[in-house]
Scaffold this motif. Structure first.
Motif, PDB file in Angstrom:
ATOM      1  N   TYR A 508       0.811  -1.161  -0.027  1.00 26.44           N
ATOM      2  CA  TYR A 508      -0.139  -0.060  -0.123  1.00 26.44           C
ATOM      3  C   TYR A 508       1.009   1.109   0.195  1.00 26.44           C
ATOM      4  CZ  TYR A 508      -3.401   3.550   1.666  1.00 26.44           C
ATOM      5  OH  TYR A 508      -4.109   4.707   1.861  1.00 26.44           O
ATOM      6  N   ILE A 509       1.890   1.343   0.747  1.00 29.50           N
ATOM      7  CA  ILE A 509       2.866   2.438   1.114  1.00 29.50           C
ATOM      8  C   ILE A 509       3.402   2.749  -0.413  1.00 29.50           C
ATOM      9  CG2 ILE A 509       4.915   3.342   2.040  1.00 29.50           C
ATOM     10  CD1 ILE A 509       3.814   2.079   4.740  1.00 29.50           C
ATOM     11  N   ALA A 510       3.981   1.571  -1.018  1.00 32.16           N
ATOM     12  CA  ALA A 510       4.719   1.549  -2.349  1.00 32.16           C
ATOM     13  C   ALA A 510       3.714   2.416  -3.344  1.00 32.16           C
ATOM     14  CB  ALA A 510       5.086   0.166  -2.894  1.00 32.16           C
ATOM     15  N   GLU A 511       2.368   1.848  -3.276  1.00 29.46           N
ATOM     16  CA  GLU A 511       1.363   2.349  -4.377  1.00 29.46           C
ATOM     17  C   GLU A 511       1.382   3.659  -4.198  1.00 29.46           C
ATOM     18  OE1 GLU A 511      -1.375  -1.728  -5.041  1.00 29.46           O
ATOM     19  OE2 GLU A 511      -1.597  -0.429  -3.629  1.00 29.46           O
ATOM     20  N   GLN A 512       1.074   4.311  -2.844  1.00 26.57           N
ATOM     21  CA  GLN A 512       1.106   5.682  -2.503  1.00 26.57           C
ATOM     22  C   GLN A 512       2.283   6.450  -3.241  1.00 26.57           C
ATOM     23  OE1 GLN A 512      -2.152   6.696  -1.155  1.00 26.57           O
ATOM     24  NE2 GLN A 512      -2.625   4.636  -1.682  1.00 26.57           N
ATOM     25  N   LEU A 513       3.503   5.865  -3.023  1.00 27.47           N
ATOM     26  CA  LEU A 513       4.723   6.660  -3.308  1.00 27.47           C
ATOM     27  C   LEU A 513       4.732   6.672  -4.837  1.00 27.47           C
ATOM     28  CD1 LEU A 513       7.208   5.452  -0.731  1.00 27.47           C
ATOM     29  CD2 LEU A 513       6.406   7.766  -1.078  1.00 27.47           C
ATOM     30  N   GLU A 514       4.054   5.529  -5.536  1.00 23.74           N
ATOM     31  CA  GLU A 514       4.106   5.461  -7.012  1.00 23.74           C
ATOM     32  C   GLU A 514       3.213   6.717  -7.637  1.00 23.74           C
ATOM     33  OE1 GLU A 514       5.191   1.473  -9.082  1.00 23.74           O
ATOM     34  OE2 GLU A 514       3.053   1.680  -8.404  1.00 23.74           O
ATOM     35  N   ARG A 515       2.031   6.913  -7.072  1.00 18.48           N
ATOM     36  CA  ARG A 515       1.243   7.887  -7.423  1.00 18.48           C
ATOM     37  C   ARG A 515       1.666   9.342  -7.012  1.00 18.48           C
ATOM     38  NH1 ARG A 515      -2.636   4.107  -4.678  1.00 18.48           N
ATOM     39  NH2 ARG A 515      -3.560   3.049  -6.008  1.00 18.48           N
ATOM     40  N   LEU A 524       2.791   9.110   5.765  1.00 23.03           N
ATOM     41  CA  LEU A 524       2.213   7.730   5.298  1.00 23.03           C
ATOM     42  C   LEU A 524       2.327   6.716   6.349  1.00 23.03           C
ATOM     43  CD1 LEU A 524       4.360   7.148   1.754  1.00 23.03           C
ATOM     44  CD2 LEU A 524       1.590   7.067   2.267  1.00 23.03           C
ATOM     45  N   LEU A 525       2.967   6.635   7.042  1.00 23.87           N
ATOM     46  CA  LEU A 525       2.995   5.670   8.150  1.00 23.87           C
ATOM     47  C   LEU A 525       1.960   5.744   9.201  1.00 23.87           C
ATOM     48  CD1 LEU A 525       4.193   3.243   9.637  1.00 23.87           C
ATOM     49  CD2 LEU A 525       5.769   4.765  11.226  1.00 23.87           C
ATOM     50  N   GLU A 526       1.546   7.082   9.472  1.00 26.98           N
ATOM     51  CA  GLU A 526       0.387   7.490  10.351  1.00 26.98           C
ATOM     52  C   GLU A 526      -0.963   7.194   9.650  1.00 26.98           C
ATOM     53  OE1 GLU A 526      -1.215   8.563  14.277  1.00 26.98           O
ATOM     54  OE2 GLU A 526       1.109   8.567  13.457  1.00 26.98           O
ATOM     55  N   HIS A 527      -0.988   7.351   8.401  1.00 26.51           N
ATOM     56  CA  HIS A 527      -2.161   7.233   7.616  1.00 26.51           C
ATOM     57  C   HIS A 527      -2.365   5.421   7.663  1.00 26.51           C
ATOM     58  CE1 HIS A 527      -5.287   7.155   4.412  1.00 26.51           C
ATOM     59  NE2 HIS A 527      -4.419   6.194   3.545  1.00 26.51           N
ATOM     60  N   VAL A 528      -1.530   4.798   7.461  1.00 20.69           N
ATOM     61  CA  VAL A 528      -1.909   3.081   7.269  1.00 20.69           C
ATOM     62  C   VAL A 528      -2.184   2.730   8.830  1.00 20.69           C
ATOM     63  CG1 VAL A 528      -0.337   1.130   7.107  1.00 20.69           C
ATOM     64  CG2 VAL A 528      -0.022   2.727   5.592  1.00 20.69           C
ATOM     65  N   ALA A 539      -8.007  -3.832   6.482  1.00 20.98           N
ATOM     66  CA  ALA A 539      -8.248  -2.454   6.165  1.00 20.98           C
ATOM     67  C   ALA A 539      -7.673  -2.275   4.765  1.00 20.98           C
ATOM     68  CB  ALA A 539      -7.822  -1.522   7.184  1.00 20.98           C
ATOM     69  N   LEU A 540      -6.425  -2.888   4.473  1.00 15.87           N
ATOM     70  CA  LEU A 540      -5.502  -2.495   3.406  1.00 15.87           C
ATOM     71  C   LEU A 540      -5.660  -3.523   2.114  1.00 15.87           C
ATOM     72  CD1 LEU A 540      -2.297  -1.363   5.021  1.00 15.87           C
ATOM     73  CD2 LEU A 540      -4.088   0.088   4.584  1.00 15.87           C
ATOM     74  N   SER A 541      -6.718  -4.418   2.520  1.00 17.25           N
ATOM     75  CA  SER A 541      -6.982  -5.499   1.230  1.00 17.25           C
ATOM     76  C   SER A 541      -7.765  -4.941   0.243  1.00 17.25           C
ATOM     77  CB  SER A 541      -7.690  -6.749   1.800  1.00 17.25           C
ATOM     78  OG  SER A 541      -6.812  -7.304   2.930  1.00 17.25           O
ATOM     79  N   ARG A 542      -7.531  -5.334  -0.912  1.00 14.17           N
ATOM     80  CA  ARG A 542      -8.228  -5.229  -2.144  1.00 14.17           C
ATOM     81  C   ARG A 542      -9.200  -6.244  -2.366  1.00 14.17           C
ATOM     82  NH1 ARG A 542      -4.481  -2.312  -6.858  1.00 14.17           N
ATOM     83  NH2 ARG A 542      -4.294  -0.267  -5.842  1.00 14.17           N
ATOM     84  N   GLY A 543     -10.411  -5.686  -2.518  1.00 17.37           N
ATOM     85  CA  GLY A 543     -11.710  -6.495  -3.179  1.00 17.37           C
ATOM     86  C   GLY A 543     -11.925  -7.460  -1.973  1.00 17.37           C
ATOM     87  N   SER A 544     -12.214  -8.555  -1.510  1.00 21.90           N
ATOM     88  CA  SER A 544     -12.725  -9.235  -0.808  1.00 21.90           C
ATOM     89  C   SER A 544     -11.525  -9.711   0.338  1.00 21.90           C
ATOM     90  CB  SER A 544     -13.341 -10.653  -1.140  1.00 21.90           C
ATOM     91  OG  SER A 544     -12.608 -11.571  -1.676  1.00 21.90           O
ATOM     92  N   VAL A 545     -11.699  -9.302   1.551  1.00 28.12           N
ATOM     93  CA  VAL A 545     -10.797  -9.466   2.753  1.00 28.12           C
ATOM     94  C   VAL A 545     -10.373 -11.020   2.959  1.00 28.12           C
ATOM     95  CG1 VAL A 545     -10.176  -9.288   5.059  1.00 28.12           C
ATOM     96  CG2 VAL A 545     -11.635  -7.481   3.891  1.00 28.12           C
ATOM     97  N   SER A 546      -9.280 -11.590   2.776  1.00 29.24           N
ATOM     98  CA  SER A 546      -8.918 -12.786   3.112  1.00 29.24           C
ATOM     99  C   SER A 546      -8.950 -13.190   4.691  1.00 29.24           C
ATOM    100  CB  SER A 546      -7.572 -13.049   2.384  1.00 29.24           C
ATOM    101  OG  SER A 546      -6.468 -12.473   3.251  1.00 29.24           O
ATOM    102  N   GLY A 547      -9.002 -14.512   5.028  1.00 33.90           N
ATOM    103  CA  GLY A 547      -9.126 -14.838   6.587  1.00 33.90           C
ATOM    104  C   GLY A 547      -7.700 -15.062   7.028  1.00 33.90           C
ATOM    105  N   ASN A 548      -6.755 -14.679   6.261  1.00 35.78           N
ATOM    106  CA  ASN A 548      -5.445 -14.949   6.830  1.00 35.78           C
ATOM    107  C   ASN A 548      -4.321 -13.825   7.266  1.00 35.78           C
ATOM    108  OD1 ASN A 548      -4.837 -13.917   4.165  1.00 35.78           O
ATOM    109  ND2 ASN A 548      -3.318 -15.327   3.732  1.00 35.78           N
ATOM    110  N   GLU A 556       6.602  -2.679  13.586  1.00 40.17           N
ATOM    111  CA  GLU A 556       6.979  -3.741  12.776  1.00 40.17           C
ATOM    112  C   GLU A 556       6.709  -3.163  11.406  1.00 40.17           C
ATOM    113  OE1 GLU A 556       7.685  -5.367  16.211  1.00 40.17           O
ATOM    114  OE2 GLU A 556       5.385  -5.024  15.704  1.00 40.17           O
ATOM    115  N   ILE A 557       5.834  -2.376  11.187  1.00 41.96           N
ATOM    116  CA  ILE A 557       5.307  -1.677   9.930  1.00 41.96           C
ATOM    117  C   ILE A 557       6.513  -0.887   9.564  1.00 41.96           C
ATOM    118  CG2 ILE A 557       4.005  -0.240   8.509  1.00 41.96           C
ATOM    119  CD1 ILE A 557       1.668  -0.855  10.231  1.00 41.96           C
TER     120      ILE A 557
END
Length: 569
Positions: A508-515, A524-528, A539-548, A556-557
């Motif tokens: 997610y952070i890499a995508e934000q920096l690309e844009r 960025l860290l605070e936003h995440v 929260a950062l999953s795209r589409g349906s959320v996985s259960g893992n 750690e981030i």
């Protein structure tokens, strides 16, 4: 309009014995008595990763009293407990449906000793949703519909009935889980009020069963606090609890080999998480921002100010803005300390055994032989006091060979056959009478610890179908594009599902920096972190959320950001 369970049964009859890809026609939602079954993803063949299925139960049907989950810490504890019950129930039906490959597999997150927020089971005032995996049965590569019908119409309804309906559960056990969470939260609040880094309750069992098992060791010596460090807490449910309170400042843990020094430190480093009843460490609670620090030869360091510890390198390399693809023991540990401070860590946990010796201390004889201007390293012992005084960052250090830290320690705990002794006054007296020149006691001049306004951009990342791809390798690493982020020595990651969440966060952070290149990492860290705090690990999953996915800390981030080789200044 929602499909019905009758329609699902009809579809199963229609596709029986067809080629395996026909299973994909089942994707969708189906109303069962008391819940909705979602078939979210269907595996490509019986040997591929299992299909992803979820069950949604309304709170009106589930019937859990609101006071059991009206606070986040109570909700997480209850979710964890229900996940364990659902998993135990599901294991009873594992592979009872027959077939080739992964046919009949039924699984959900395997919870360890720590209580973590997980996407496997989420609940709020409206619903409970549980996410799990099912190996859709096959004969060879042909659909075996009757076996899947057995799973979806017999096994899953039984698991839902036994795990997700309050009326079918033991209310006393449910209440005990929530009560423990309230007591643990109270201790965390008391740490702040009493200016403590950590609390270790009397009677805690710190040793683990083995190097590969995190369960408590049978017959282990229970922990008892030194009387001089004993504090008493009155918890809302447990009542009066006594234990060792470790004050803020610099604390040294010493003792002979195999006497329990590292065992105590390990318990403290995992005390940033709550533990389940019976773990032995239920009432071992540490400042939840504390960070374990060690040397990490070979790690990547990207634009970090390590000048509080390392200056005037012979090759003239800049240590105010330091980068390397292959850090040494001392430079990696210096970077780890600075990065921990940047991440908001309130305490550093350090074991001498996993530290770079030249980073930790330089004794008086060495200083007299090697002139200070010839030594680029300012050892940690010279900065520990100023780190606490200037930044409020405490240190808990395990030392087994060097007595130099005796001079700067506020508290000294000796571990003697797993028993804790407060030897602070005795050691201070020895230090006064020794005549040995004290080192590090005065600290150093004020330095700039915080790296405010740190701007990073991202280099080119390999993509597939215009998407940044991540791949996880167990608990210890993941890849983003072609770069691998090594996390083996980020030692407070307790679960591989946390590593998966960290890969989502970094992507997610890499995508934000690309844009938008050249963004401030702190923002960025605070936003995440805000998104994860508000909406959980999915929260950062795209589409349906996985259960893992499982909850992660800010620390750690930040560690992932600093170990990713694709970021640029």
């Amino acid at each position: 309009m929602m499909n019905t369970d009758t329609q699902l049964r009809t579809q199963l009859e229609r596709i029986h014995r067809k080629s395996y890809p026909a299973y994909k026609d089942l994707r969708g939602s189906y109303q069962f008595p008391g819940y909705i079954l979602h078939i979210d993803h269907v595996q490509g063949d019986p040997f591929a990763a299992p299909s992803k299925v979820s069950v949604e139960v309304s709170q009106k049907t589930a019937g859990f009293p609101g006071e059991l989950f009206d606070r986040k810490y109570k909700r997480i504890a209850l979710q964890d407990h229900l996940t364990r019950i659902f998993g135990k129930c599901m294991s009873d039906y594992m592979f009872q449906a027959k077939g080739s490959g992964k046919s009949g597999l039924m699984s959900i997150s395997r919870c360890g000793q720590q209580v973590l927020e997980r996407t496997a089971l989420e609940m709020n005032e409206k619903r409970i949703i549980v996410r799990f995996e099912v190996g859709f049965p096959a004969n060879g590569r042909s659909i075996n519909a009757p076996e899947l019908e057995k799973i979806l119409f017999r096994f899953v309804p039984e698991c839902v009935k036994k795990s997700l309906y309050y009326k079918n559960l033991d209310p006393r056990k449910i209440r005990d889980v929530v009560n423990l969470a309230e007591d643990q939260q109270m201790i965390r609040e008391e740490l702040k009020k009493r200016d403590l880094v950590a609390f270790v309750a009397n009677g805690s069992v710190l040793p683990r069963e083995s190097g590969v098992s995190d369960k408590p060791m049978r017959g282990a010596i229970a922990f008892e606090s030194p009387k001089t460090m004993e504090v008493e807490l009155t918890l809302p449910h447990k009542g009066k609890v006594k234990g060792m309170g470790i004050p803020r400042g610099i604390t040294l843990i010493v003792g002979g080999g195999y006497h329990g020094k590292s065992t105590l430190l390990k318990a403290l480093e995992l005390g940033v998480y709550n533990h389940i009843a019976g773990d032995g460490r239920e009432y071992v609670i540490t400042d939840d921002t504390a960070m374990k620090i060690r040397a990490e030869d070979g790690r990547a360091v990207s634009h970090v100010n390590i000048s509080p510890f390392i200056n005037h390198l012979p090759n003239g390399k800049d240590t105010v803005d330091f980068s390397t693809e292959d850090a040494s023991g001392s430079t990696s540990q210096a970077a780890n300390v600075v990065e921990a401070v940047d991440s908001g860590a309130g305490a550093l946990l350090i074991d001498e055994d996993t530290s770079a010796t030249n980073f930790m201390v330089r004794d008086a004889l060495m200083q007299s032989v090697i002139a200070k201007e010839k030594e680029p390293i300012t050892p940690f012992i010279d900065q520990a006091r100023s780190l606490y005084q200037q930044q409020g960052v405490s240190v808990i250090l395990v030392a087994g060979s060097s007595g130099a830290y005796f001079y700067i320690a506020d508290k000294i705990i000796q571990m003697d056959t797993y028993r804790a002794l407060d030897i602070t006054e005795r050691v201070k007296e020895v230090c006064r009478d020794s005549g040995i020149r004290q080192v590090g006691i005065k600290g150093m001049p004020a330095v700039s610890w915080k790296q405010t306004g740190r701007m990073l951009s991202v280099g080119r990342i390999e993509k597939k179908h215009d998407q940044i791809k991540t791949k996880q390798f167990g608990k210890d690493s993941f890849s983003i594009g072609k770069d691998t982020v090594e996390l083996k020595y980020v030692e407070q990651i307790a679960d591989s599902e946390q590593t998966t969440t960290l890969s989502h966060a970094l992507k997610y952070i890499a995508e934000q920096l690309e844009r938008n290149p050249k963004q401030e990492i702190e923002r960025l860290l605070e936003h995440v972190c805000q998104r994860l705090e508000k909406d959980g690990p999915g929260a950062l999953s795209r589409g349906s959320v996985s259960g893992n996915l499982a909850s992660v800390r800010r620390q750690e981030i930040y560690a992932c950001i600093n170990r990713y080789r694709g970021f640029r200044r």
